[in-house]
Write a protein that holds these residues in place. Structure first.
Motif, PDB file in Angstrom:
ATOM      1  N   ALA A 152      21.271  38.584  67.161  1.00 62.00           N
ATOM      2  CA  ALA A 152      20.012  39.142  67.665  1.00 62.00           C
ATOM      3  C   ALA A 152      20.117  40.658  67.828  1.00 62.00           C
ATOM      4  O   ALA A 152      19.143  41.391  67.607  1.00 62.00           O
ATOM      5  CB  ALA A 152      19.633  38.491  68.989  1.00 62.00           C
ATOM      6  N   LEU A 153      21.298  41.156  68.212  1.00 62.51           N
ATOM      7  CA  LEU A 153      21.503  42.599  68.332  1.00 62.51           C
ATOM      8  C   LEU A 153      21.439  43.298  66.977  1.00 62.51           C
ATOM      9  O   LEU A 153      21.228  44.505  66.897  1.00 62.51           O
ATOM     10  CB  LEU A 153      22.856  42.887  68.998  1.00 62.51           C
ATOM     11  N   LEU A 154      21.625  42.524  65.903  1.00 68.69           N
ATOM     12  CA  LEU A 154      21.499  43.074  64.551  1.00 68.69           C
ATOM     13  C   LEU A 154      20.078  42.938  64.021  1.00 68.69           C
ATOM     14  O   LEU A 154      19.785  43.364  62.902  1.00 68.69           O
ATOM     15  CB  LEU A 154      22.455  42.350  63.593  1.00 68.69           C
ATOM     16  N   GLY A 155      19.211  42.306  64.819  1.00 69.33           N
ATOM     17  CA  GLY A 155      17.853  42.054  64.373  1.00 69.33           C
ATOM     18  C   GLY A 155      17.741  40.829  63.490  1.00 69.33           C
ATOM     19  O   GLY A 155      16.772  40.677  62.740  1.00 69.33           O
ATOM     20  N   VAL A 156      18.737  39.932  63.570  1.00 67.11           N
ATOM     21  CA  VAL A 156      18.766  38.719  62.738  1.00 67.11           C
ATOM     22  C   VAL A 156      18.646  37.504  63.647  1.00 67.11           C
ATOM     23  O   VAL A 156      19.479  37.304  64.534  1.00 67.11           O
ATOM     24  CB  VAL A 156      20.063  38.635  61.907  1.00 67.11           C
ATOM     25  N   ASN A 157      17.624  36.701  63.430  1.00 63.06           N
ATOM     26  CA  ASN A 157      17.408  35.502  64.237  1.00 63.06           C
ATOM     27  C   ASN A 157      18.056  34.300  63.536  1.00 63.06           C
ATOM     28  O   ASN A 157      17.632  33.911  62.445  1.00 63.06           O
ATOM     29  CB  ASN A 157      15.914  35.254  64.427  1.00 63.06           C
ATOM     30  N   ILE A 158      19.099  33.734  64.153  1.00 64.47           N
ATOM     31  CA  ILE A 158      19.766  32.574  63.555  1.00 64.47           C
ATOM     32  C   ILE A 158      19.557  31.313  64.406  1.00 64.47           C
ATOM     33  O   ILE A 158      20.263  30.323  64.228  1.00 64.47           O
ATOM     34  CB  ILE A 158      21.273  32.826  63.347  1.00 64.47           C
ATOM     35  N   THR A 159      18.584  31.374  65.317  1.00 68.95           N
ATOM     36  CA  THR A 159      18.337  30.239  66.204  1.00 68.95           C
ATOM     37  C   THR A 159      18.054  28.962  65.414  1.00 68.95           C
ATOM     38  O   THR A 159      18.528  27.881  65.768  1.00 68.95           O
ATOM     39  CB  THR A 159      17.148  30.537  67.141  1.00 68.95           C
ATOM     40  N   HIS A 160      17.292  29.087  64.328  1.00 66.34           N
ATOM     41  CA  HIS A 160      16.918  27.904  63.545  1.00 66.34           C
ATOM     42  C   HIS A 160      18.113  27.268  62.853  1.00 66.34           C
ATOM     43  O   HIS A 160      18.032  26.155  62.362  1.00 66.34           O
ATOM     44  CB  HIS A 160      15.857  28.272  62.508  1.00 66.34           C
ATOM     45  N   HIS A 161      19.225  27.975  62.809  1.00 69.57           N
ATOM     46  CA  HIS A 161      20.434  27.410  62.221  1.00 69.57           C
ATOM     47  C   HIS A 161      21.193  26.523  63.204  1.00 69.57           C
ATOM     48  O   HIS A 161      21.934  25.621  62.800  1.00 69.57           O
ATOM     49  CB  HIS A 161      21.379  28.526  61.757  1.00 69.57           C
ATOM     50  N   LEU A 162      21.038  26.791  64.511  1.00 68.87           N
ATOM     51  CA  LEU A 162      21.981  26.231  65.473  1.00 68.87           C
ATOM     52  C   LEU A 162      21.352  25.531  66.681  1.00 68.87           C
ATOM     53  O   LEU A 162      22.070  24.838  67.408  1.00 68.87           O
ATOM     54  CB  LEU A 162      22.892  27.352  65.999  1.00 68.87           C
ATOM     55  N   VAL A 163      20.080  25.694  66.910  1.00 68.19           N
ATOM     56  CA  VAL A 163      19.484  25.188  68.149  1.00 68.19           C
ATOM     57  C   VAL A 163      18.415  24.147  67.836  1.00 68.19           C
ATOM     58  O   VAL A 163      17.548  24.360  66.992  1.00 68.19           O
ATOM     59  CB  VAL A 163      18.865  26.332  68.980  1.00 68.19           C
ATOM     60  N   MET A 164      18.494  23.007  68.526  1.00 64.89           N
ATOM     61  CA  MET A 164      17.507  21.946  68.361  1.00 64.89           C
ATOM     62  C   MET A 164      16.256  22.264  69.165  1.00 64.89           C
ATOM     63  O   MET A 164      16.339  22.490  70.380  1.00 64.89           O
ATOM     64  CB  MET A 164      18.090  20.605  68.839  1.00 64.89           C
ATOM     65  N   PRO A 165      15.078  22.268  68.525  1.00 67.62           N
ATOM     66  CA  PRO A 165      13.831  22.531  69.261  1.00 67.62           C
ATOM     67  C   PRO A 165      13.336  21.283  69.989  1.00 67.62           C
ATOM     68  O   PRO A 165      12.271  20.745  69.705  1.00 67.62           O
ATOM     69  CB  PRO A 165      12.873  22.953  68.142  1.00 67.62           C
ATOM     70  N   LEU A 166      14.136  20.809  70.931  1.00 67.08           N
ATOM     71  CA  LEU A 166      13.762  19.616  71.687  1.00 67.08           C
ATOM     72  C   LEU A 166      12.554  19.890  72.581  1.00 67.08           C
ATOM     73  O   LEU A 166      12.331  21.022  73.007  1.00 67.08           O
ATOM     74  CB  LEU A 166      14.937  19.150  72.549  1.00 67.08           C
ATOM     75  N   LYS A 167      11.809  18.837  72.859  1.00 69.66           N
ATOM     76  CA  LYS A 167      10.659  18.937  73.754  1.00 69.66           C
ATOM     77  C   LYS A 167      10.743  17.873  74.833  1.00 69.66           C
ATOM     78  O   LYS A 167      11.146  16.743  74.567  1.00 69.66           O
ATOM     79  CB  LYS A 167       9.352  18.764  72.978  1.00 69.66           C
ATOM     80  N   LEU A 168      10.392  18.255  76.050  1.00 70.75           N
ATOM     81  CA  LEU A 168      10.224  17.320  77.152  1.00 70.75           C
ATOM     82  C   LEU A 168       8.721  17.240  77.400  1.00 70.75           C
ATOM     83  O   LEU A 168       8.139  18.100  78.045  1.00 70.75           O
ATOM     84  CB  LEU A 168      10.956  17.798  78.399  1.00 70.75           C
ATOM     85  N   GLY A 169       8.106  16.218  76.814  1.00 72.79           N
ATOM     86  CA  GLY A 169       6.650  16.180  76.772  1.00 72.79           C
ATOM     87  C   GLY A 169       6.167  17.249  75.814  1.00 72.79           C
ATOM     88  O   GLY A 169       6.470  17.210  74.629  1.00 72.79           O
ATOM     89  N   THR A 170       5.463  18.254  76.340  1.00 73.15           N
ATOM     90  CA  THR A 170       5.039  19.384  75.511  1.00 73.15           C
ATOM     91  C   THR A 170       5.850  20.638  75.799  1.00 73.15           C
ATOM     92  O   THR A 170       5.629  21.679  75.168  1.00 73.15           O
ATOM     93  CB  THR A 170       3.544  19.686  75.756  1.00 73.15           C
ATOM     94  N   GLN A 171       6.788  20.554  76.755  1.00 68.89           N
ATOM     95  CA  GLN A 171       7.571  21.721  77.144  1.00 68.89           C
ATOM     96  C   GLN A 171       8.831  21.841  76.274  1.00 68.89           C
ATOM     97  O   GLN A 171       9.553  20.858  76.074  1.00 68.89           O
ATOM     98  CB  GLN A 171       7.986  21.625  78.618  1.00 68.89           C
ATOM     99  N   PRO A 172       9.115  23.012  75.741  1.00 70.88           N
ATOM    100  CA  PRO A 172      10.317  23.183  74.928  1.00 70.88           C
ATOM    101  C   PRO A 172      11.586  23.062  75.758  1.00 70.88           C
ATOM    102  O   PRO A 172      11.657  23.562  76.876  1.00 70.88           O
ATOM    103  CB  PRO A 172      10.163  24.603  74.362  1.00 70.88           C
ATOM    104  N   GLN A 173      12.572  22.386  75.210  1.00 69.53           N
ATOM    105  CA  GLN A 173      13.884  22.224  75.837  1.00 69.53           C
ATOM    106  C   GLN A 173      14.967  22.481  74.791  1.00 69.53           C
ATOM    107  O   GLN A 173      15.717  21.578  74.424  1.00 69.53           O
ATOM    108  CB  GLN A 173      14.031  20.805  76.404  1.00 69.53           C
ATOM    109  N   PRO A 174      15.050  23.697  74.256  1.00 69.93           N
ATOM    110  CA  PRO A 174      16.002  23.966  73.169  1.00 69.93           C
ATOM    111  C   PRO A 174      17.448  23.796  73.632  1.00 69.93           C
ATOM    112  O   PRO A 174      17.829  24.226  74.721  1.00 69.93           O
ATOM    113  CB  PRO A 174      15.708  25.426  72.796  1.00 69.93           C
ATOM    114  N   GLN A 175      18.250  23.168  72.797  1.00 69.66           N
ATOM    115  CA  GLN A 175      19.652  22.935  73.099  1.00 69.66           C
ATOM    116  C   GLN A 175      20.464  23.008  71.811  1.00 69.66           C
ATOM    117  O   GLN A 175      19.987  22.631  70.746  1.00 69.66           O
ATOM    118  CB  GLN A 175      19.858  21.551  73.742  1.00 69.66           C
ATOM    119  N   SER A 176      21.693  23.492  71.921  1.00 68.63           N
ATOM    120  CA  SER A 176      22.597  23.477  70.769  1.00 68.63           C
ATOM    121  C   SER A 176      23.425  22.205  70.734  1.00 68.63           C
ATOM    122  O   SER A 176      23.946  21.822  69.690  1.00 68.63           O
ATOM    123  CB  SER A 176      23.517  24.698  70.796  1.00 68.63           C
ATOM    124  N   THR A 177      23.540  21.528  71.890  1.00 74.52           N
ATOM    125  CA  THR A 177      24.293  20.278  71.975  1.00 74.52           C
ATOM    126  C   THR A 177      23.522  19.278  72.828  1.00 74.52           C
ATOM    127  O   THR A 177      23.030  19.628  73.897  1.00 74.52           O
ATOM    128  CB  THR A 177      25.677  20.497  72.627  1.00 74.52           C
TER     129      THR A 177
END
Length: 343
Positions: A152-177
């Motif tokens: 992120a400090l380089l201006g590169v977003n790699i979240t989609h590579h490593l983080v699950m976009p989990l949801k609790l109902g409609t609320q986001p609960q992103p987790q890597s594990t």
């Protein structure tokens, strides 16, 4: 009745000598043809969990590609960084990139992770030392978190590579594990039961994600012990599009000590022809399975990393243009690799 008694024999890396010898003997018996086919990693005391994490992400080609092709950018950004926390994160990223560059280009020798380990320790919000065993899942999450912050400090977003976009109902609960309590002997059913109970949903997948099995159980006196029920890992927990990239096993009866080993899917066919590699700190040998048939049994599955993308194009790029990547490395990294190759 379960007890929390410690083995009386002297331990090495948190494992009794007899158990460690048996594990090493079984590995040597399984792969009599090759010894070290890829670089091993020195255990700094009780840092087997860190060796496992390093091996996992080295063998994810999309992550290795990102790291090897951004070394020069990290060097340049680090020179301009003034905030201390930015300096620390970029130092960790740079040491990780350097370690992986040596790991990829150098011959099968044993490498020390001391510099990248020290840089990682500077980012952990509590004191850790090489002589202390740590929880694999917690360290894995911190590793991924700092990797994302560094890019992120380089201006590169790699979240989609490593983080699950989990949801609790409609609320986001992103987790890597996802930490899944073990129920029965199926990873898939345990994961489904956990997500149903927690009302979690997942609409799409990152490039890779991890599931950790929670094996701590308590007896009627409140003493904790390890649930050693064997677990099948053949069926992906979500869909057939997920493939197993690596599995981590915990050796030992105490969930807070013991020793971690891993088997990784080998994507770099020009480095090894085996489908899997068995990584036990210094020793990295070829394997035909995910250790399901190793004797004595090492069935205490701790963590599984899944891949959801086809990385064959990335692997071909790394192979075809490896000389250009090597030439583009900073002189200090390039010289270190050339020194290793020349010995």
């Amino acid at each position: 009745m379960l007890t929390n008694e410690r083995p009386k024999k002297k331990k090495k890396y948190g494992v009794s000598k007899d158990l460690l010898k048996a594990l090493e003997a079984s590995m040597q018996h399984q792969t009599a043809v090759n010894k070290n086919v890829r670089p091993g990693i020195i255990n700094l005391g009780c840092s087997c969990y860190f060796s496992v994490i390093l091996q996992i992400y080295f063998h994810l080609p999309n992550i290795l590609y990102l790291l090897l092709t951004h070394i020069a950018m990290v060097h340049a950004r680090k020179k301009k960084a003034h905030a201390k926390n930015h300096q620390l994160i970029l130092t960790f990223l740079l040491e990780l990139q350097t370690f992986y560059a040596i790991h990829y280009f150098a011959s099968p020798k044993v490498h020390s992770p001391l510099l990248v380990f020290d840089a990682f320790c500077d980012l952990v919000p509590f004191p850790i030392t090489p002589s202390q065993q740590q929880d694999l899942g917690e360290m894995h999450d911190l590793f991924v978190e700092k990797l994302i912050e560094g890019f992120a400090l380089l201006g590169v977003n790699i979240t989609h590579h490593l983080v699950m976009p989990l949801k609790l109902g409609t609320q986001p609960q992103p987790q890597s594990t996802i930490m899944v309590p073990l129920e029965g002997n199926s990873l898939a059913s345990s994961t489904k039961a956990f997500m149903d109970n927690e009302q979690l949903s997942l609409d799409n997948f990152p490039s890779s994600f991890a599931i950790q099995l929670v094996r701590v159980v308590f007896d009627n006196k409140g003493n904790f012990q390890k649930n050693r029920l064997p677990v099948s890992i053949e069926t992906p927990p979500f869909s057939s599009s997920c493939s197993i990239a690596s599995v981590v096993y915990h050796v030992g009866s105490n969930p807070l000590t013991g020793h971690y080993v891993c088997a990784v899917k080998q994507p770099y066919d020009h480095l090894s022809s085996a489908p899997f590699l068995y990584c036990n700190d210094r020793q990295v040998v070829e394997s035909e399975s995910l250790l399901t048939k190793v004797s004595p049994p090492v069935n205490d599955l701790a963590l599984v990393v899944y891949s959801t993308i086809d990385t064959s194009d990335i692997v071909r790029f790394l192979k075809t243009y490896s000389h250009l990547i090597l030439d583009a490395l900073p002189s200090s990294v390039h010289d270190a690799i050339q020194e290793i190759l020349s010995t």
